[in-house]
Design a protein around this motif. Structure first.
Motif, PDB file in Angstrom:
ATOM      1  N   ALA A   1       0.479  -1.262  -0.139  1.00 26.98           N
ATOM      2  CA  ALA A   1      -0.094  -0.065  -0.303  1.00 26.98           C
ATOM      3  C   ALA A   1       1.463   1.703  -0.230  1.00 26.98           C
ATOM      4  O   ALA A   1       1.670   1.620   0.744  1.00 26.98           O
ATOM      5  CB  ALA A   1      -1.070  -0.132   1.098  1.00 26.98           C
ATOM      6  N   THR A   2       1.059   1.649  -1.317  1.00 32.04           N
ATOM      7  CA  THR A   2       1.908   2.863  -1.515  1.00 32.04           C
ATOM      8  C   THR A   2       1.547   4.454  -1.802  1.00 32.04           C
ATOM      9  O   THR A   2       0.395   4.588  -2.748  1.00 32.04           O
ATOM     10  CB  THR A   2       3.212   2.555  -2.259  1.00 32.04           C
ATOM     11  OG1 THR A   2       4.368   3.335  -2.308  1.00 32.04           O
ATOM     12  CG2 THR A   2       2.488   1.695  -3.308  1.00 32.04           C
ATOM     13  N   GLY A   3       2.111   5.433  -2.106  1.00 31.21           N
ATOM     14  CA  GLY A   3       2.144   6.846  -2.559  1.00 31.21           C
ATOM     15  C   GLY A   3       2.416   6.296  -4.240  1.00 31.21           C
ATOM     16  O   GLY A   3       1.506   7.334  -4.692  1.00 31.21           O
TER      17      GLY A   3
ATOM     18  N   ILE B   1      -1.868  -1.630  -3.562  1.00 31.70           N
ATOM     19  CA  ILE B   1      -3.002  -0.193  -3.267  1.00 31.70           C
ATOM     20  C   ILE B   1      -2.051   1.084  -3.479  1.00 31.70           C
ATOM     21  O   ILE B   1      -0.769   0.295  -2.998  1.00 31.70           O
ATOM     22  CB  ILE B   1      -2.866   0.351  -1.777  1.00 31.70           C
ATOM     23  CG1 ILE B   1      -4.684  -1.084  -1.531  1.00 31.70           C
ATOM     24  CG2 ILE B   1      -3.469   1.418  -1.594  1.00 31.70           C
ATOM     25  CD1 ILE B   1      -3.808  -1.278   0.097  1.00 31.70           C
ATOM     26  N   LEU B   2      -2.248   1.797  -5.122  1.00 29.16           N
ATOM     27  CA  LEU B   2      -1.416   2.581  -5.053  1.00 29.16           C
ATOM     28  C   LEU B   2      -1.380   3.850  -5.053  1.00 29.16           C
ATOM     29  O   LEU B   2      -3.124   3.847  -4.591  1.00 29.16           O
ATOM     30  CB  LEU B   2      -1.446   2.288  -6.748  1.00 29.16           C
ATOM     31  CG  LEU B   2      -0.833   1.263  -6.982  1.00 29.16           C
ATOM     32  CD1 LEU B   2      -0.396   0.924  -8.664  1.00 29.16           C
ATOM     33  CD2 LEU B   2       0.934   0.875  -6.293  1.00 29.16           C
ATOM     34  N   PHE B   3      -1.325   4.736  -5.349  1.00 30.46           N
ATOM     35  CA  PHE B   3      -1.624   6.454  -5.102  1.00 30.46           C
ATOM     36  C   PHE B   3      -2.605   6.665  -3.591  1.00 30.46           C
ATOM     37  O   PHE B   3      -3.201   7.624  -3.959  1.00 30.46           O
ATOM     38  CB  PHE B   3      -2.388   7.193  -5.911  1.00 30.46           C
ATOM     39  CG  PHE B   3      -1.995   6.723  -7.697  1.00 30.46           C
ATOM     40  CD1 PHE B   3      -1.033   7.976  -7.627  1.00 30.46           C
ATOM     41  CD2 PHE B   3      -2.115   6.256  -8.154  1.00 30.46           C
ATOM     42  CE1 PHE B   3      -0.199   7.892  -8.836  1.00 30.46           C
ATOM     43  CE2 PHE B   3      -1.516   5.886  -9.872  1.00 30.46           C
ATOM     44  CZ  PHE B   3      -0.772   6.999 -10.412  1.00 30.46           C
ATOM     45  N   ASN B   4      -1.682   6.073  -2.744  1.00 32.67           N
ATOM     46  CA  ASN B   4      -2.545   6.258  -1.587  1.00 32.67           C
ATOM     47  C   ASN B   4      -3.760   5.776  -1.390  1.00 32.67           C
ATOM     48  O   ASN B   4      -4.513   6.350  -0.713  1.00 32.67           O
ATOM     49  CB  ASN B   4      -2.011   7.749  -1.213  1.00 32.67           C
ATOM     50  CG  ASN B   4      -0.576   7.994   0.206  1.00 32.67           C
ATOM     51  OD1 ASN B   4      -0.177   6.999   0.234  1.00 32.67           O
ATOM     52  ND2 ASN B   4       0.010   9.032  -0.588  1.00 32.67           N
TER      53      ASN B   4
ATOM     54  N   TYR C   1      -4.666  -2.030  -8.066  1.00 32.42           N
ATOM     55  CA  TYR C   1      -4.499  -2.695  -9.334  1.00 32.42           C
ATOM     56  C   TYR C   1      -3.818  -3.784  -9.267  1.00 32.42           C
ATOM     57  O   TYR C   1      -3.321  -4.687  -8.317  1.00 32.42           O
ATOM     58  CB  TYR C   1      -3.028  -1.958  -9.454  1.00 32.42           C
ATOM     59  CG  TYR C   1      -2.557  -1.966 -10.603  1.00 32.42           C
ATOM     60  CD1 TYR C   1      -2.285  -1.644 -11.642  1.00 32.42           C
ATOM     61  CD2 TYR C   1      -1.709  -2.761 -10.838  1.00 32.42           C
ATOM     62  CE1 TYR C   1      -1.938  -2.099 -13.168  1.00 32.42           C
ATOM     63  CE2 TYR C   1      -0.538  -3.158 -11.793  1.00 32.42           C
ATOM     64  CZ  TYR C   1      -0.473  -2.644 -13.314  1.00 32.42           C
ATOM     65  OH  TYR C   1      -0.502  -3.140 -14.551  1.00 32.42           O
ATOM     66  N   ASP C   2      -4.124  -4.527  -9.985  1.00 35.46           N
ATOM     67  CA  ASP C   2      -4.092  -5.913 -10.424  1.00 35.46           C
ATOM     68  C   ASP C   2      -2.555  -6.078 -11.127  1.00 35.46           C
ATOM     69  O   ASP C   2      -2.567  -5.871 -12.548  1.00 35.46           O
ATOM     70  CB  ASP C   2      -5.214  -6.374 -10.928  1.00 35.46           C
ATOM     71  CG  ASP C   2      -4.870  -8.209 -11.229  1.00 35.46           C
ATOM     72  OD1 ASP C   2      -3.340  -9.082 -11.230  1.00 35.46           O
ATOM     73  OD2 ASP C   2      -5.570  -8.990 -11.667  1.00 35.46           O
TER      74      ASP C   2
ATOM     75  N   GLY D   1      -6.649   3.444   4.373  1.00 36.70           N
ATOM     76  CA  GLY D   1      -7.632   2.448   5.004  1.00 36.70           C
ATOM     77  C   GLY D   1      -8.352   1.753   4.332  1.00 36.70           C
ATOM     78  O   GLY D   1      -8.955   1.483   3.882  1.00 36.70           O
ATOM     79  N   SER D   2      -9.248   3.123   3.398  1.00 35.11           N
ATOM     80  CA  SER D   2     -10.284   2.743   2.808  1.00 35.11           C
ATOM     81  C   SER D   2     -10.656   2.088   1.889  1.00 35.11           C
ATOM     82  O   SER D   2     -11.093   1.180   1.567  1.00 35.11           O
ATOM     83  CB  SER D   2     -10.822   4.173   2.427  1.00 35.11           C
ATOM     84  OG  SER D   2      -9.845   5.108   0.861  1.00 35.11           O
ATOM     85  N   ALA D   3      -8.609   1.950   0.952  1.00 34.87           N
ATOM     86  CA  ALA D   3      -8.413   1.075  -0.156  1.00 34.87           C
ATOM     87  C   ALA D   3      -8.281  -0.452   0.959  1.00 34.87           C
ATOM     88  O   ALA D   3      -8.433  -1.203  -0.566  1.00 34.87           O
ATOM     89  CB  ALA D   3      -7.270   1.792  -0.960  1.00 34.87           C
TER      90      ALA D   3
END
Length: 267
Positions: free
Chosen positions: A42-44, A64-67, A72-73, A193-195
């Motif tokens: 999970a990264t920005g 998880i990308l872009f915070n 993305y698969d 967190g939402s992601a």
């Protein structure tokens, strides 16, 4: 094992200060997988800058990308979830910055790339370290379908700009600090967190069986939502206070240490 999935932030967490994943960490990830565990990021970072690490770790589940703006698969190269800033909010942000009253740099992120108004020394370094290319756009407000905006520089100056945007905007948005010098504007309600909640739905995993590891303000929500939230030893006290457990630092193989504890059911 009590915990079925471990989700780790990249910079300052999974990566050491040389932007490397250590052998110890790789070995622990493989050991966790061999026990049936799922490991992901999970990264920005966006797709391009996260891909070298996704490939290095052979991650075969969504990341998880872009915070939190994107899930993305990497196997099928498909975007499973995405959220954009509204065009009105983005144009307000770009126009305010372009007035030149705030001495901070701006990076504008879309699925298609990263846009700046000039290639500064910082941008040159950023492109080299993050494995990305930034494109120059004279009028940043002309762009659309923007995922997030990053201000780089004195964080107090960036936050003053964010405050002015809030005062002038008719709609709310999320603001997070992802580094000492990085302040980011994201779509409203979007966090790691939402992601993470959405990712658990996609993978049909109970969020209570997830360990989330991070070190910055942008990691706080996933640390709070996960079954076990872990703050790195190099995290600020405010992040540590949000966590269930404090790991060693990113220079001491903190992620590896947590994975070993998960495997041995010590946390």
């Amino acid at each position: 094992m009590k915990y079925k999935m471990v989700v780790a932030d990249a910079d300052g967490t999974l990566l050491n200060d040389k932007k490397e994943i250590t052998v110890a960490t790789k070995n622990s990830i493989e050991k966790f997988r061999d026990k049936g565990g799922i490991f992901t990021l999970a990264t920005g970072r966006g797709i391009l800058s996260a891909t070298p690490y996704i490939n290095e770790l052979n991650i075969d589940v969504p990341v998880i990308l872009f915070n939190g703006c994107m899930i993305y698969d990497p196997v099928n190269k498909k975007i499973l979830h995405k959220k954009y800033l509204s065009d009105d909010l983005y144009k307000l942000t770009a126009n305010l910055w372009q007035e030149g009253r705030y001495d901070v740099e701006i990076l504008v992120y879309s699925i298609d790339g990263i846009f700046v108004n000039k290639i500064s020394d910082f941008i040159k370094s950023y492109m080299a370290i993050e494995h990305v290319k930034c494109d120059i756009v004279d009028d940043l407000s002309s762009l659309n379908k923007i995922i997030k905006v990053l201000f780089r520089g004195n964080s107090k100056m960036s936050l003053k700009l964010v405050d002015e945007i809030r005062q002038l905007s008719d709609e709310p948005f999320t603001c997070v600090q992802s580094d000492e010098f990085f302040i980011e504007i994201l779509p409203y309600g979007v966090t790691k967190g939402s992601a993470l909640v959405k990712l658990c739905d996609i993978l049909d995993i109970d969020i209570k069986s997830v360990v989330a590891i991070g070190d910055q303000d942008n990691d706080r929500e996933m640390i709070l939502k996960a079954g076990c939230g872990v703050a790195m030893g190099n995290a600020d006290d405010s992040i540590k206070n949000s966590a269930n457990y404090i790991a060693k630092s990113n220079l001491e193989d903190g992620v590896s240490d947590i994975l070993e504890k998960v495997i041995n059911e010590e946390i």
